[in-house]
Design a protein around this motif. Structure first.
Motif, mmCIF file in Angstrom:
data_model
loop_
_atom_site.group_PDB
_atom_site.id
_atom_site.type_symbol
_atom_site.label_atom_id
_atom_site.label_comp_id
_atom_site.label_asym_id
_atom_site.label_seq_id
_atom_site.Cartn_x
_atom_site.Cartn_y
_atom_site.Cartn_z
ATOM 1 N N PRO A 137 11.643 33.569 -31.269
ATOM 2 C CA PRO A 137 10.551 32.877 -31.065
ATOM 3 C C PRO A 137 10.020 31.465 -31.957
ATOM 4 C CG PRO A 137 10.188 34.891 -32.514
ATOM 5 C CD PRO A 137 11.545 34.912 -31.920
ATOM 6 N N ASP A 138 11.104 31.271 -32.870
ATOM 7 C CA ASP A 138 11.004 30.099 -33.635
ATOM 8 C C ASP A 138 12.161 29.496 -33.681
ATOM 9 O OD1 ASP A 138 8.436 30.800 -34.625
ATOM 10 O OD2 ASP A 138 9.477 32.040 -36.270
ATOM 11 N N ALA A 139 12.976 29.554 -32.266
ATOM 12 C CA ALA A 139 14.070 28.902 -32.196
ATOM 13 C C ALA A 139 14.103 27.461 -32.154
ATOM 14 C CB ALA A 139 14.902 29.389 -30.779
ATOM 15 N N ALA A 140 15.191 26.670 -32.434
ATOM 16 C CA ALA A 140 15.148 25.228 -32.592
ATOM 17 C C ALA A 140 15.170 24.740 -31.196
ATOM 18 C CB ALA A 140 16.431 24.905 -33.167
ATOM 19 N N PRO A 141 14.234 23.491 -30.783
ATOM 20 C CA PRO A 141 14.346 23.002 -29.535
ATOM 21 C C PRO A 141 15.590 22.482 -29.043
ATOM 22 C CG PRO A 141 12.728 21.679 -31.166
ATOM 23 C CD PRO A 141 13.481 22.969 -31.643
ATOM 24 N N TRP A 142 15.659 22.361 -27.654
ATOM 25 C CA TRP A 142 17.104 21.896 -27.274
ATOM 26 C C TRP A 142 16.894 20.349 -26.489
ATOM 27 C CZ3 TRP A 142 19.608 26.075 -23.720
ATOM 28 C CH2 TRP A 142 20.005 27.338 -24.542
ATOM 29 N N VAL B 238 22.330 30.290 -31.380
ATOM 30 C CA VAL B 238 20.935 30.836 -31.295
ATOM 31 C C VAL B 238 20.935 32.043 -32.027
ATOM 32 C CG1 VAL B 238 20.515 29.552 -29.129
ATOM 33 C CG2 VAL B 238 21.248 31.874 -29.073
ATOM 34 N N LEU B 239 22.199 32.752 -32.384
ATOM 35 C CA LEU B 239 22.115 34.121 -32.902
ATOM 36 C C LEU B 239 22.621 34.155 -34.359
ATOM 37 C CD1 LEU B 239 23.304 36.356 -29.761
ATOM 38 C CD2 LEU B 239 20.681 35.933 -30.519
ATOM 39 N N GLY B 240 23.342 33.023 -34.536
ATOM 40 C CA GLY B 240 23.758 32.796 -35.897
ATOM 41 C C GLY B 240 22.908 32.961 -37.047
ATOM 42 N N ASP B 241 23.540 32.847 -38.242
ATOM 43 C CA ASP B 241 22.414 32.806 -39.457
ATOM 44 C C ASP B 241 22.153 31.130 -39.897
ATOM 45 O OD1 ASP B 241 22.738 35.497 -39.819
ATOM 46 O OD2 ASP B 241 24.754 35.294 -40.972
ATOM 47 N N GLU B 242 22.724 30.352 -39.433
ATOM 48 C CA GLU B 242 22.573 29.345 -39.717
ATOM 49 C C GLU B 242 21.324 28.681 -38.921
ATOM 50 O OE1 GLU B 242 24.264 24.540 -40.463
ATOM 51 O OE2 GLU B 242 25.483 26.300 -39.787
ATOM 52 N N GLN B 243 20.357 28.120 -39.693
ATOM 53 C CA GLN B 243 18.974 27.584 -39.280
ATOM 54 C C GLN B 243 18.834 26.294 -38.759
ATOM 55 O OE1 GLN B 243 16.183 29.903 -38.596
ATOM 56 N NE2 GLN B 243 18.108 31.275 -39.183
ATOM 57 N N TYR B 244 18.650 25.696 -37.519
ATOM 58 C CA TYR B 244 18.374 24.552 -36.758
ATOM 59 C C TYR B 244 17.099 23.985 -36.774
ATOM 60 C CZ TYR B 244 23.507 25.324 -35.997
ATOM 61 O OH TYR B 244 24.898 25.722 -36.108
ATOM 62 N N ASP B 245 17.024 22.839 -36.791
ATOM 63 C CA ASP B 245 15.807 22.033 -36.531
ATOM 64 C C ASP B 245 15.503 21.652 -35.043
ATOM 65 O OD1 ASP B 245 14.447 22.095 -39.147
ATOM 66 O OD2 ASP B 245 16.095 20.302 -39.683
ATOM 67 N N VAL B 246 16.968 21.312 -34.463
ATOM 68 C CA VAL B 246 16.922 20.894 -33.240
ATOM 69 C C VAL B 246 18.499 21.108 -32.827
ATOM 70 C CG1 VAL B 246 17.200 18.313 -33.940
ATOM 71 C CG2 VAL B 246 16.537 19.002 -31.641
ATOM 72 N N LEU B 247 18.703 21.306 -31.354
ATOM 73 C CA LEU B 247 20.167 21.216 -31.047
ATOM 74 C C LEU B 247 20.511 20.296 -30.131
ATOM 75 C CD1 LEU B 247 20.369 25.094 -30.566
ATOM 76 C CD2 LEU B 247 21.480 23.723 -32.634
ATOM 77 N N ALA B 248 21.387 19.654 -30.079
ATOM 78 C CA ALA B 248 21.901 18.458 -28.965
ATOM 79 C C ALA B 248 23.033 19.323 -28.269
ATOM 80 C CB ALA B 248 22.810 17.321 -30.025
ATOM 81 N N VAL B 249 22.688 19.618 -26.908
ATOM 82 C CA VAL B 249 23.043 20.353 -25.987
ATOM 83 C C VAL B 249 23.669 19.772 -24.945
ATOM 84 C CG1 VAL B 249 22.980 22.867 -24.720
ATOM 85 C CG2 VAL B 249 21.322 22.282 -26.711
ATOM 86 N N GLU B 250 25.211 19.728 -24.906
ATOM 87 C CA GLU B 250 25.832 19.421 -23.630
ATOM 88 C C GLU B 250 25.994 20.306 -22.388
ATOM 89 O OE1 GLU B 250 30.263 18.149 -22.203
ATOM 90 O OE2 GLU B 250 29.904 17.843 -24.174
ATOM 91 N N SER C 99 16.244 29.605 -15.923
ATOM 92 C CA SER C 99 14.756 29.287 -16.916
ATOM 93 C C SER C 99 15.092 28.187 -17.859
ATOM 94 C CB SER C 99 14.389 30.787 -17.240
ATOM 95 O OG SER C 99 15.438 31.232 -18.279
ATOM 96 N N LEU C 100 16.010 27.645 -18.103
ATOM 97 C CA LEU C 100 16.223 26.838 -19.280
ATOM 98 C C LEU C 100 15.091 25.662 -18.996
ATOM 99 C CD1 LEU C 100 17.623 25.068 -21.399
ATOM 100 C CD2 LEU C 100 19.089 24.074 -19.513
ATOM 101 N N ARG C 101 14.495 25.579 -20.225
ATOM 102 C CA ARG C 101 13.394 24.624 -20.334
ATOM 103 C C ARG C 101 13.554 23.748 -21.615
ATOM 104 N NH1 ARG C 101 13.342 26.242 -15.845
ATOM 105 N NH2 ARG C 101 11.618 27.083 -14.811
ATOM 106 N N ALA C 102 14.192 22.532 -21.452
ATOM 107 C CA ALA C 102 14.537 21.843 -22.753
ATOM 108 C C ALA C 102 13.334 20.858 -23.169
ATOM 109 C CB ALA C 102 15.657 20.830 -22.409
ATOM 110 N N HIS C 103 13.171 20.525 -24.556
ATOM 111 C CA HIS C 103 12.106 19.850 -25.091
ATOM 112 C C HIS C 103 12.197 18.387 -24.415
ATOM 113 C CE1 HIS C 103 10.893 16.248 -27.861
ATOM 114 N NE2 HIS C 103 10.425 17.325 -28.590
ATOM 115 N N SER C 104 13.417 17.819 -24.220
ATOM 116 C CA SER C 104 13.801 16.699 -23.432
ATOM 117 C C SER C 104 15.223 16.667 -23.011
ATOM 118 C CB SER C 104 13.582 15.273 -24.051
ATOM 119 O OG SER C 104 12.100 15.131 -24.834
#
Length: 477
Positions: A118-123, A164-176, A187-192
């Motif tokens: 629920p608190d996942a980093a935006p994409w 998304v499942l690892g221990d490292e916490q991210y603020d935002v992900l750059a997704v190719e 159902s993918l819904r990106a920030h931008s």
């Protein structure tokens, strides 16, 4: 651009759910393990039954995961969901059976999206025919320069499931994201998101240019803040117009020319922002200089502007754009300067595996001896040669489908000298570089931008680029 409010999906109960995973490999094995760990009854099906597949199957069977080798066409009885490797074509019988049974079909991207917390980093998501990897890495560099915890993920770098499942916490992900991945991510819904460009590619997989473009356009669905498009490529703007986005999401263009309101562009050697500023009709924000982009080739400046647009959509300050671009080093074999020999520059763009990428590469130099050829993958070369003819001092052709390029040159650039090396062995690259050096004069660029895939001669484009670099070093020794 339609508007709507998108809500996140509800957490799924995987306990006892019968899931079929299609394909072993870099996405199938992690997906099977993740689902099994959540209590699902997983069956993996795979077309191949070679030694590598049996080794992978043994790894999964040790976890009590069922694996069927040599039988990727049959839907296992009792299946409630199919999770597929992105490369599996939509017309496979397995998927026809799944659709007939009313089952959803997800790719690894969809699975990662559904499993995020629920608190996942935006994409911040990126696709396009060419430039995806470089732009995603540029974006990650800019985000890091802003002090954000991030990673370049998806079709490159860290897998999305790990992210998304690892221990490292991210603020935002750059997704190719590739067109294959987007096809299987409903159902993918990106920030931008950004679509960098569109040119015919993978049409054997998608079936038509329209289907290919539609899958690319899925990246805009449900965007919250910005849909970034290429002003020079109207097809990308058309995809924005067709997208169903959240209320308030904006269309933001990038251009190598002077930007209008809601665009990023270039003014007198400066990258500027007229989208994420106060009163964008009157004001512009300086972001970086062209010299901050490495290499400063036109298509790479476009990549930088797209990355900057996504970063600015996330609220990144202008200074971080400049610092991130300065810190960024492109991957090997992407318009990489190898050496100067006798005042001739030798440049490796082995990654230019299609005509669109080669056109961008050729546009970066004024006087070129072009090394081209390989596997054409159904491409035609008339448009590429027509647009590039005035820059060509000479051409050296190698590879299986070189005749297609030679014939286009004869039609549209008959005055350009052509050396046709009737070879497809790996040693042909040394001969090609030697022939190119004879055609070149001081101030020229010998450019490896094959416009073709490499597998007729080399294991991959990296090996092809390495052979070119080695040949250049031998030339200069």
């Amino acid at each position: 651009m339609g508007s709507r409010k998108v809500t996140s999906s509800e957490p799924l109960d995987w306990q006892g759910k019968h899931v079929t995973v299609a394909g072993l490999g870099v996405s199938g094995i992690p997906a099977a393990k993740v689902l099994h760990a959540r209590g699902a009854n997983v069956t993996v099906v795979n077309d191949g039954d070679d030694a590598r597949a049996r080794e992978q199957a043994a790894e999964l069977e040790a976890l009590d995961i069922t694996v069927r080798l040599g039988d990727g066409a049959t839907l296992p009885e009792g299946s409630e969901l199919v999770v597929t490797a992105p490369g599996w074509k939509p017309d496979k019988p397995l998927f026809a059976a799944a659709r007939e049974a009313g089952l959803e079909i997800w790719g690894d991207v969809e699975l990662a999206w559904r499993l995020r917390g629920p608190d996942a980093a935006p994409w911040l998501a990126i696709t396009g025919t060419n430039g995806k990897t470089t732009t995603t890495q540029m974006l990650a560099s800019i985000l890091k320069a802003a002090g954000l915890r991030t990673a370049a993920v998806g079709n490159i770098g860290v897998s999305l499931l790990d992210a998304v499942l690892g221990d490292e916490q991210y603020d935002v992900l750059a997704v190719e994201l590739s067109s294959y991945q987007l096809h299987w991510a409903p159902s993918l819904r990106a920030h931008s998101a950004a679509v960098l460009n569109l040119a015919p590619d993978h049409l054997d997989w998608h079936g038509s240019m329209e289907a290919y473009a539609a899958d690319k356009g899925r990246i805009y669905e449900g965007n919250r803040v910005a849909c970034v498009y290429n002003v020079a490529d109207k097809a990308t703007e058309d995809l924005v117009r067709e997208a169903d986005v959240e209320e308030g999401c904006r269309a933001v263009g990038f251009t190598l020319g002077t930007p209008g309101p809601s665009q990023l562009g270039v003014v007198e050697g400066i990258l500027v922002d007229r989208a994420f500023v106060e009163d964008r009709h009157k004001n512009a924000q300086e972001l970086a200089e062209i010299s901050d982009v490495h290499p400063p080739a036109p298509h790479n400046i476009a990549n930088a502007l797209a990355a900057a647009a996504l970063a600015r959509a996330f609220g990144v300050p202008a200074r971080a754009v400049r610092d991130g671009l300065r810190d960024f080093t492109p991957d090997a074999h992407r318009i990489a300067h190898v050496a100067d020999v006798d005042a001739v520059a030798y440049v490796d763009d082995s990654k230019a595996t299609n005509t669109h990428a080669a056109e961008a590469s050729l546009a970066a130099y004024e006087s070129i001896v072009w090394i081209a050829g390989g596997l054409a993958k159904g491409a035609t070369f008339d448009e590429l040669v027509t647009k590039s003819a005035k820059r060509l001092r000479g051409v050296v052709l190698i590879g299986q489908d070189r005749a297609l390029i030679r014939e286009a040159l004869a039609r549209h650039a008959p005055e350009v000298p052509v050396v046709d090396l009737d070879r497809t062995d790996t040693g042909a690259m040394l001969a090609a570089v030697q022939e190119a050096s004879r055609l070149a004069v001081a101030g020229d660029t010998v450019l490896l931008a094959p416009a073709c895939a490499s597998m007729d001669m080399f294991a991959n484009y990296n090996k092809r680029g390495d052979a070119f670099a080695e040949a250049v070093r031998e030339l200069g020794s």
